[in-house]
Design a protein around this motif. Structure first.
Motif, PDB file in Angstrom:
ATOM      1  N   ALA A   1       0.838  -1.202   0.000  1.00 14.76           N
ATOM      2  CA  ALA A   1       0.000   0.000   0.000  1.00 14.76           C
ATOM      3  C   ALA A   1       0.875   1.255   0.000  1.00 14.76           C
ATOM      4  CB  ALA A   1      -0.920  -0.004   1.219  1.00 14.76           C
ATOM      5  N   ASP A   2       0.350   2.314  -0.570  1.00 14.35           N
ATOM      6  CA  ASP A   2       1.072   3.581  -0.564  1.00 14.35           C
ATOM      7  C   ASP A   2       0.920   4.298   0.775  1.00 14.35           C
ATOM      8  OD1 ASP A   2       2.180   3.795  -3.358  1.00 14.35           O
ATOM      9  OD2 ASP A   2       0.071   3.353  -3.767  1.00 14.35           O
ATOM     10  N   ARG A   3      -0.206   4.085   1.430  1.00 17.04           N
ATOM     11  CA  ARG A   3      -0.467   4.629   2.769  1.00 17.04           C
ATOM     12  C   ARG A   3      -1.417   3.671   3.467  1.00 17.04           C
ATOM     13  NH1 ARG A   3      -0.332   7.872  -1.032  1.00 17.04           N
ATOM     14  NH2 ARG A   3      -2.501   7.633  -1.618  1.00 17.04           N
ATOM     15  N   TRP A   4      -1.295   3.555   4.783  1.00 18.54           N
ATOM     16  CA  TRP A   4      -2.244   2.723   5.516  1.00 18.54           C
ATOM     17  C   TRP A   4      -2.190   3.095   6.987  1.00 18.54           C
ATOM     18  CZ3 TRP A   4      -1.392  -1.126   9.264  1.00 18.54           C
ATOM     19  CH2 TRP A   4      -0.061  -1.415   9.530  1.00 18.54           C
ATOM     20  N   GLY A   5      -3.225   2.690   7.699  1.00 17.70           N
ATOM     21  CA  GLY A   5      -3.272   2.964   9.127  1.00 17.70           C
ATOM     22  C   GLY A   5      -4.425   2.237   9.774  1.00 17.70           C
ATOM     23  N   THR A   6      -4.564   2.462  11.057  1.00 14.73           N
ATOM     24  CA  THR A   6      -5.602   1.807  11.829  1.00 14.73           C
ATOM     25  C   THR A   6      -5.963   2.670  13.027  1.00 14.73           C
ATOM     26  OG1 THR A   6      -6.198  -0.225  12.987  1.00 14.73           O
ATOM     27  CG2 THR A   6      -3.928   0.491  13.191  1.00 14.73           C
ATOM     28  N   GLY A   7      -7.125   2.420  13.569  1.00 12.60           N
ATOM     29  CA  GLY A   7      -7.523   3.133  14.763  1.00 12.60           C
ATOM     30  C   GLY A   7      -8.954   2.835  15.118  1.00 12.60           C
ATOM     31  N   PRO A   8      -9.349   3.221  16.330  1.00 17.14           N
ATOM     32  CA  PRO A   8     -10.752   3.028  16.698  1.00 17.14           C
ATOM     33  C   PRO A   8     -11.626   3.934  15.838  1.00 17.14           C
ATOM     34  CG  PRO A   8      -9.559   4.199  18.430  1.00 17.14           C
ATOM     35  CD  PRO A   8      -8.565   3.847  17.373  1.00 17.14           C
ATOM     36  N   GLN A   9     -12.762   3.400  15.432  1.00 10.16           N
ATOM     37  CA  GLN A   9     -13.690   4.191  14.632  1.00 10.16           C
ATOM     38  C   GLN A   9     -14.832   4.697  15.513  1.00 10.16           C
ATOM     39  OE1 GLN A   9     -15.815   2.151  11.497  1.00 10.16           O
ATOM     40  NE2 GLN A   9     -15.721   3.968  10.232  1.00 10.16           N
ATOM     41  N   SER A  10     -15.231   3.872  16.458  1.00  6.06           N
ATOM     42  CA  SER A  10     -16.288   4.218  17.408  1.00  6.06           C
ATOM     43  C   SER A  10     -15.998   3.420  18.680  1.00  6.06           C
ATOM     44  CB  SER A  10     -17.658   3.838  16.833  1.00  6.06           C
ATOM     45  OG  SER A  10     -17.846   2.437  16.911  1.00  6.06           O
ATOM     46  N   PRO A  11     -16.803   3.570  19.703  1.00  3.74           N
ATOM     47  CA  PRO A  11     -16.564   2.752  20.899  1.00  3.74           C
ATOM     48  C   PRO A  11     -16.702   1.251  20.647  1.00  3.74           C
ATOM     49  CG  PRO A  11     -17.996   4.602  21.419  1.00  3.74           C
ATOM     50  CD  PRO A  11     -17.833   4.582  19.923  1.00  3.74           C
ATOM     51  N   HIS A  12     -17.329   0.873  19.519  1.00  2.68           N
ATOM     52  CA  HIS A  12     -17.599  -0.538  19.262  1.00  2.68           C
ATOM     53  C   HIS A  12     -16.900  -1.098  18.024  1.00  2.68           C
ATOM     54  CE1 HIS A  12     -20.596  -0.115  22.358  1.00  2.68           C
ATOM     55  NE2 HIS A  12     -21.095   0.910  21.702  1.00  2.68           N
ATOM     56  N   THR A  13     -16.167  -0.256  17.299  1.00  2.00           N
ATOM     57  CA  THR A  13     -15.526  -0.717  16.076  1.00  2.00           C
ATOM     58  C   THR A  13     -14.139  -0.104  15.903  1.00  2.00           C
ATOM     59  OG1 THR A  13     -16.492   1.058  14.741  1.00  2.00           O
ATOM     60  CG2 THR A  13     -17.721  -1.026  14.848  1.00  2.00           C
ATOM     61  N   LYS A  14     -13.332  -0.758  15.080  1.00  2.00           N
ATOM     62  CA  LYS A  14     -12.063  -0.174  14.639  1.00  2.00           C
ATOM     63  C   LYS A  14     -12.007  -0.282  13.126  1.00  2.00           C
ATOM     64  CE  LYS A  14      -8.762  -4.006  14.781  1.00  2.00           C
ATOM     65  NZ  LYS A  14      -9.554  -5.045  15.376  1.00  2.00           N
ATOM     66  N   ILE A  15     -11.118   0.500  12.551  1.00  2.00           N
ATOM     67  CA  ILE A  15     -10.975   0.520  11.099  1.00  2.00           C
ATOM     68  C   ILE A  15      -9.515   0.300  10.733  1.00  2.00           C
ATOM     69  CG2 ILE A  15     -10.701   3.029  11.009  1.00  2.00           C
ATOM     70  CD1 ILE A  15     -12.269   2.969   8.354  1.00  2.00           C
ATOM     71  N   LEU A  16      -9.301  -0.487   9.714  1.00  2.00           N
ATOM     72  CA  LEU A  16      -8.013  -0.587   9.042  1.00  2.00           C
ATOM     73  C   LEU A  16      -8.233   0.000   7.664  1.00  2.00           C
ATOM     74  CD1 LEU A  16      -8.061  -3.383  10.953  1.00  2.00           C
ATOM     75  CD2 LEU A  16      -5.837  -3.550   9.866  1.00  2.00           C
ATOM     76  N   TRP A  17      -7.362   0.886   7.241  1.00  2.00           N
ATOM     77  CA  TRP A  17      -7.530   1.519   5.945  1.00  2.00           C
ATOM     78  C   TRP A  17      -6.205   1.500   5.188  1.00  2.00           C
ATOM     79  CZ3 TRP A  17      -4.365   5.546   4.793  1.00  2.00           C
ATOM     80  CH2 TRP A  17      -3.775   6.212   5.862  1.00  2.00           C
ATOM     81  N   ALA A  18      -6.294   1.537   3.890  1.00  2.00           N
ATOM     82  CA  ALA A  18      -5.116   1.630   3.034  1.00  2.00           C
ATOM     83  C   ALA A  18      -5.506   2.359   1.764  1.00  2.00           C
ATOM     84  CB  ALA A  18      -4.582   0.241   2.694  1.00  2.00           C
ATOM     85  N   GLU A  19      -4.523   3.009   1.174  1.00  2.00           N
ATOM     86  CA  GLU A  19      -4.720   3.660  -0.114  1.00  2.00           C
ATOM     87  C   GLU A  19      -3.684   3.135  -1.089  1.00  2.00           C
ATOM     88  OE1 GLU A  19      -4.563   7.829   0.764  1.00  2.00           O
ATOM     89  OE2 GLU A  19      -6.602   7.811   1.566  1.00  2.00           O
ATOM     90  N   VAL A  20      -4.161   2.796  -2.269  1.00  2.00           N
ATOM     91  CA  VAL A  20      -3.311   2.294  -3.347  1.00  2.00           C
ATOM     92  C   VAL A  20      -3.401   3.300  -4.486  1.00  2.00           C
ATOM     93  CG1 VAL A  20      -2.939   0.422  -4.995  1.00  2.00           C
ATOM     94  CG2 VAL A  20      -3.716  -0.097  -2.667  1.00  2.00           C
ATOM     95  N   ASP A  21      -2.271   3.938  -4.789  1.00  4.73           N
ATOM     96  CA  ASP A  21      -2.264   4.918  -5.856  1.00  4.73           C
ATOM     97  C   ASP A  21      -2.469   4.262  -7.203  1.00  4.73           C
ATOM     98  OD1 ASP A  21      -1.850   6.961  -4.041  1.00  4.73           O
ATOM     99  OD2 ASP A  21       0.328   7.030  -4.370  1.00  4.73           O
ATOM    100  N   ARG A  22      -3.208   4.946  -8.060  1.00  8.11           N
ATOM    101  CA  ARG A  22      -3.444   4.468  -9.426  1.00  8.11           C
ATOM    102  C   ARG A  22      -2.393   5.105 -10.337  1.00  8.11           C
ATOM    103  NH1 ARG A  22      -9.245   6.220 -10.724  1.00  8.11           N
ATOM    104  NH2 ARG A  22      -8.821   5.051 -12.602  1.00  8.11           N
ATOM    105  N   PRO A  23      -1.976   4.387 -11.354  1.00  9.26           N
ATOM    106  CA  PRO A  23      -1.014   4.998 -12.279  1.00  9.26           C
ATOM    107  C   PRO A  23      -1.666   6.175 -13.010  1.00  9.26           C
ATOM    108  CG  PRO A  23      -1.708   2.846 -13.091  1.00  9.26           C
ATOM    109  CD  PRO A  23      -2.333   3.037 -11.747  1.00  9.26           C
TER     110      PRO A  23
END
Length: 135
Positions: free
Chosen positions: A109-131
């Motif tokens: 991935a070109d960028r990614w991260g993680t963290g709590p999204q709400s008191p009951h969920t978390k999120i993992l995210w990533a961004e993949v650059d397009r040519p």
């Protein structure tokens, strides 16, 4: 999309992501599609292995921008963050059978991260650059 927190749900996440990319005109055999598919597979596997709460689904969201594809996987275990923000995961021992997935995400991935999204969920995210598009 909501998917069951099962191995079948994780496989379906990858297949649906590849289908969505195809619908957006991103070639299945190109770098962007293969990278997105690999990141979705890892995030979905983590959601069903480490982020599972019995009876609750995980969510997959893909967003297309002119420059990238953003992947978000939300699960129901905000207490199980995979790593501290901004830190790379450590390499597992040579005999370990798991623990390399987020290293793969870091490499692809070109960028990614993680963290709590709400008191009951978390999120993992990533961004993949397009040519860049030519012409």
């Amino acid at each position: 999309m909501q998917l069951s927190s099962t191995r079948r749900g994780a496989r379906l996440a990858r297949l649906l992501a590849v289908q969505q990319l195809d619908d957006w005109g991103i070639l299945r055999d190109g770098r962007t599609a293969s990278t997105v598919a690999s990141v979705v597979a890892e995030f979905a596997a983590n959601a069903v292995t480490h982020g599972r709460t019995p009876g609750r689904d995980f969510a997959l969201r893909l967003t297309l921008t002119p420059k990238s594809v953003r992947i978000e996987v939300t699960d129901t275990r905000p207490d199980k963050l995979p790593l501290a923000s901004g830190r790379l995961p450590e390499l597992p021992g040579t005999e370990a059978e798991s623990g390399r997935g987020l290293l793969l995400v870091e490499a692809l991935a070109d960028r990614w991260g993680t963290g709590p999204q709400s008191p009951h969920t978390k999120i993992l995210w990533a961004e993949v650059d397009r040519p860049p598009r030519h012409g």
